[in-house]
Scaffold this active site. Sequence first.
Site, PDB file in Angstrom:
ATOM      1  N   ASP A  10       0.850  -1.183   0.000  1.00  0.00           N
ATOM      2  CA  ASP A  10       0.000   0.000   0.000  1.00  0.00           C
ATOM      3  C   ASP A  10       0.889   1.237   0.000  1.00  0.00           C
ATOM      4  O   ASP A  10       2.097   1.162   0.254  1.00  0.00           O
ATOM      5  CB  ASP A  10      -0.927   0.006   1.219  1.00  0.00           C
ATOM      6  CG  ASP A  10      -2.112   0.942   1.055  1.00  0.00           C
ATOM      7  OD1 ASP A  10      -2.322   1.435  -0.072  1.00  0.00           O
ATOM      8  OD2 ASP A  10      -2.824   1.189   2.042  1.00  0.00           O
ATOM      9  N   ASP A 125      -1.175  -0.847   5.069  1.00  0.00           N
ATOM     10  CA  ASP A 125      -1.633   0.523   5.273  1.00  0.00           C
ATOM     11  C   ASP A 125      -1.003   1.126   6.524  1.00  0.00           C
ATOM     12  O   ASP A 125      -0.579   2.293   6.530  1.00  0.00           O
ATOM     13  CB  ASP A 125      -3.161   0.550   5.375  1.00  0.00           C
ATOM     14  CG  ASP A 125      -3.699   1.942   5.630  1.00  0.00           C
ATOM     15  OD1 ASP A 125      -3.612   2.785   4.729  1.00  0.00           O
ATOM     16  OD2 ASP A 125      -4.200   2.196   6.751  1.00  0.00           O
ATOM     17  N   HIS A 194      24.564  21.458  -8.184  1.00  0.00           N
ATOM     18  CA  HIS A 194      24.818  22.731  -7.487  1.00  0.00           C
ATOM     19  C   HIS A 194      26.261  23.182  -7.682  1.00  0.00           C
ATOM     20  O   HIS A 194      27.146  22.388  -8.023  1.00  0.00           O
ATOM     21  CB  HIS A 194      24.517  22.589  -5.994  1.00  0.00           C
ATOM     22  CG  HIS A 194      25.378  21.568  -5.311  1.00  0.00           C
ATOM     23  ND1 HIS A 194      26.683  21.799  -4.932  1.00  0.00           N
ATOM     24  CD2 HIS A 194      25.117  20.279  -4.950  1.00  0.00           C
ATOM     25  CE1 HIS A 194      27.190  20.728  -4.370  1.00  0.00           C
ATOM     26  NE2 HIS A 194      26.265  19.781  -4.367  1.00  0.00           N
ATOM     27  N   GLU A 270      20.469  14.906  -1.295  1.00  0.00           N
ATOM     28  CA  GLU A 270      21.626  14.032  -1.488  1.00  0.00           C
ATOM     29  C   GLU A 270      21.545  12.787  -0.591  1.00  0.00           C
ATOM     30  O   GLU A 270      20.824  12.756   0.405  1.00  0.00           O
ATOM     31  CB  GLU A 270      22.908  14.817  -1.194  1.00  0.00           C
ATOM     32  CG  GLU A 270      24.225  14.054  -1.305  1.00  0.00           C
ATOM     33  CD  GLU A 270      24.484  13.454  -2.696  1.00  0.00           C
ATOM     34  OE1 GLU A 270      23.764  12.501  -3.058  1.00  0.00           O
ATOM     35  OE2 GLU A 270      25.410  13.925  -3.376  1.00  0.00           O
TER      36      GLU A 270
END
Length: 389
Positions: A10, A125, A194, A270
């Site tokens: 689920d 669930d 970056h 990261e």
Amino acid sequence: MSLRVIVEADGGSRGNPGPAGYGAVVIEAATGQVLAERFDSVGVATNNVAEYSGLIAGLEAAGELGATQVDVRMDSKLVVEQMSGRWQIKNPGLRPLAATAAQLIDGFDSVSFTWIPRERNKAADALANKAMDGGRSVSPQPVADVAAPDSSAKALAREIAANAAGPARVAVAPPKSWVPPSLTAATRMILVRHGETEMTAEKRYSGRGDVPLSAAGLDQAAAAARRVAALAPDLAAVVTSPLARCTATAAEIARAAGGVPVLTEAGLIECDFGDWEGHTFAEVRERWPAEMQRWLDSTAVAPPGGESFKTVAKRIRGARAAVLAAHEGTTIAVVSHVTPIKMLLQDALAASDAFLHRLYLEPAGISIVDTWPDGNVAVRTVNDTAHLG
């Protein structure tokens, strides 16, 4: 040895999309004994992405336990019908996840899918909700090798994989004739690492530590921003990891593009390098030689106190699916780190895990991946640094 298991899976999202997580339980069919539980966050994603992630986690656990026959039971009608081949997979963000599941199916003698009402899926669930609350499970160790002959389930898996297209390591038959796809229908991701930080310059592991860009890194980010603006005058948005070195780079790109929106995607963060954070490769090899060798040998092994590449890959696939679904048919910049960008490229190129240790990505380097609504993928640029001089 034959082992039949039941996989109950689920997933859920608080917001759809919102903070999402999955849960999966592997049960021995003959005894009812729970053999494995898996649950983890997939960042900000939709219910469907989380449900597919739960299916993938359950199939992986079943494979590691040596199962040969799997009965999948889920309360997601969409996942059950799509994986049974009765419904088309129209959402491009779900196709890579469906194809990853199909690849896993190919490792079993037989796999069946059954829809069950939510009240009969309480265990999975509950685990999904635990994941959304911040919990994570530990993967079980494999107890047997999986080796299986061809079967109708495998044939179906290959068909689903071919229809889904685009995941890592799924073999898709080439078309009989090649026609260039329409560029206007593609979702283009301009992947930007970056700019440099002080830790980048010193070649130290830099994972979850929120280090800022250095002066050189700010210059690199500005140069990358100008290049992105030139490549994509129609840039729709910038999607970024939440860490400062990425958000600063993303802000430069958004500014150069005329003030397009900047959206944060937690799944693009990261890898967590744990105890290795801040150390160089040489320092890690000296202090943790055995642990490093195991890490280099297997994507399922995590640095002490960190996360494995296998775990990161699941997170990145969920983030990719969410981003593609939210920005279909547009051009976006995706600002992230070395590991997430490598994994996005690995999946796009259908490369092996060796790819992760062979590709080098420069600070502020640019890669470009196009994805079409039918699941086709084209990698157009990898680690372009011409803008850095």
